[in-house]
Design a protein around this motif. Structure first.
Motif, short mmCIF file in Angstrom:
data_model
loop_
_atom_site.label_atom_id
_atom_site.label_comp_id
_atom_site.label_asym_id
_atom_site.label_seq_id
_atom_site.Cartn_x
_atom_site.Cartn_y
_atom_site.Cartn_z
N PRO A 1 46.95 22.59 55.65
CA PRO A 1 47.76 21.40 55.38
C PRO A 1 49.04 21.41 56.22
O PRO A 1 49.52 22.47 56.62
CB PRO A 1 48.11 21.50 53.90
CG PRO A 1 47.27 22.57 53.34
CD PRO A 1 46.78 23.41 54.45
N LYS B 1 39.68 22.57 49.18
CA LYS B 1 40.48 21.63 49.95
C LYS B 1 40.55 22.01 51.42
O LYS B 1 40.46 21.17 52.29
CB LYS B 1 41.91 21.55 49.39
CG LYS B 1 41.99 20.93 48.03
CD LYS B 1 43.43 20.85 47.57
CE LYS B 1 43.49 20.23 46.17
NZ LYS B 1 44.85 20.12 45.69
N ASN B 2 40.72 23.29 51.68
CA ASN B 2 40.89 23.77 53.05
C ASN B 2 39.64 24.56 53.43
O ASN B 2 39.50 25.71 53.07
CB ASN B 2 42.13 24.67 53.14
CG ASN B 2 43.35 24.02 52.53
OD1 ASN B 2 43.73 22.93 52.91
ND2 ASN B 2 43.94 24.69 51.55
N SER C 1 36.01 23.01 43.47
CA SER C 1 36.22 22.18 44.65
C SER C 1 37.13 22.91 45.62
O SER C 1 37.99 23.70 45.22
CB SER C 1 36.80 20.83 44.26
OG SER C 1 38.09 20.99 43.73
#
Length: 156
Positions: free
Chosen positions: A115, A22-23, A20
Motif C-alpha cells: 500500500p 489485501k496485499n 481474505s
C-alpha cells in the motif's frame, strides 16, 4: 495442507486459506526437470508433494503511477525470494515396476505491491501458498511441473 487427486496422481501440499488477503500476487512457476541418472525411467507418476519456503524479503522503492493495462505502482514493493521443494513418487518402466522418489528444488523470486501508506517500521511477513499443482511425464526421463502460487504480504 490439502491433497487432491487428478488423472490418477495424488497432489499434496495445496494450501487452504480461509481469510481474505489485501496485499498479494498470484504467479506461476513452470519447469522441466530431469530424473537423476541413478534412477530408473518413469512409467507413471503416483504422488507429488510440494512445499515452499521464503528465504529472503526486501522492501524496495518503485515509481508511483498506473499503466494503461491497469497495473498500479504505489512506490513500494516487497521482493520475495524462496524455494519450491518438489518430491515425485513414480513407478519405473523396469520389469519389477519399482517405486522411486525424485526430489527437485526450484528457486523463485516475485514481488507484492505494498500500500502507498503503511507503517514502514512495522513487521511485514511474507507467505507463499500453493494454489495448484500439475505434473506430466514428457518422456521417461523428463517431467514437466506447473505450480500456481500466491505470495501474501501481511503488514502488522
Amino acid at each position: 495442507m490439502e491433497k487432491i487427486v487428478r488423472d490418477l496422481i495424488e497432489y499434496n501440499g495445496i494450501s487452504i486459506y480461509t481469510y481474505s488477503v489485501k496485499n498479494f500476487k498470484q504467479f506461476n512457476i513452470e519447469q522441466i526437470d530431469n530424473i537423476s541418472n541413478k534412477r530408473a525411467d518413469m512409467d507413471q507418476i503416483l504422488k507429488v508433494w510440494v512445499d515452499t519456503k521464503v528465504i529472503d524479503t526486501e522492501v524496495i522503492k518503485t515509481p508511483i503511477g498506473s499503466s494503461t493495462e491497469g497495473q498500479i505502482a504505489t512506490g513500494k514493493k516487497l521482493i520475495v525470494c524462496g524455494d519450491i521443494d518438489i518430491k515425485i513418487e513414480y513407478v519405473s518402466c523396469d520389469d519389477g515396476q519399482n517405486i522411486y522418489v525424485e526430489n527437485f528444488t526450484i528457486p523463485f523470486g516475485t514481488y507484492v505491491v505494498l500500500p502507498q501508506k503503511f507503517n514502514e517500521h512495522g513487521i511485514i511477513s511474507a507467505t507463499i501458498m500453493v494454489e495448484d499443482i500439475s505434473s506430466t511425464i514428457i518422456n521417461p526421463r523428463c517431467i514437466y511441473n506447473n505450480i500456481t502460487l500466491i505470495a501474501i504480504a501481511d503488514i502488522y
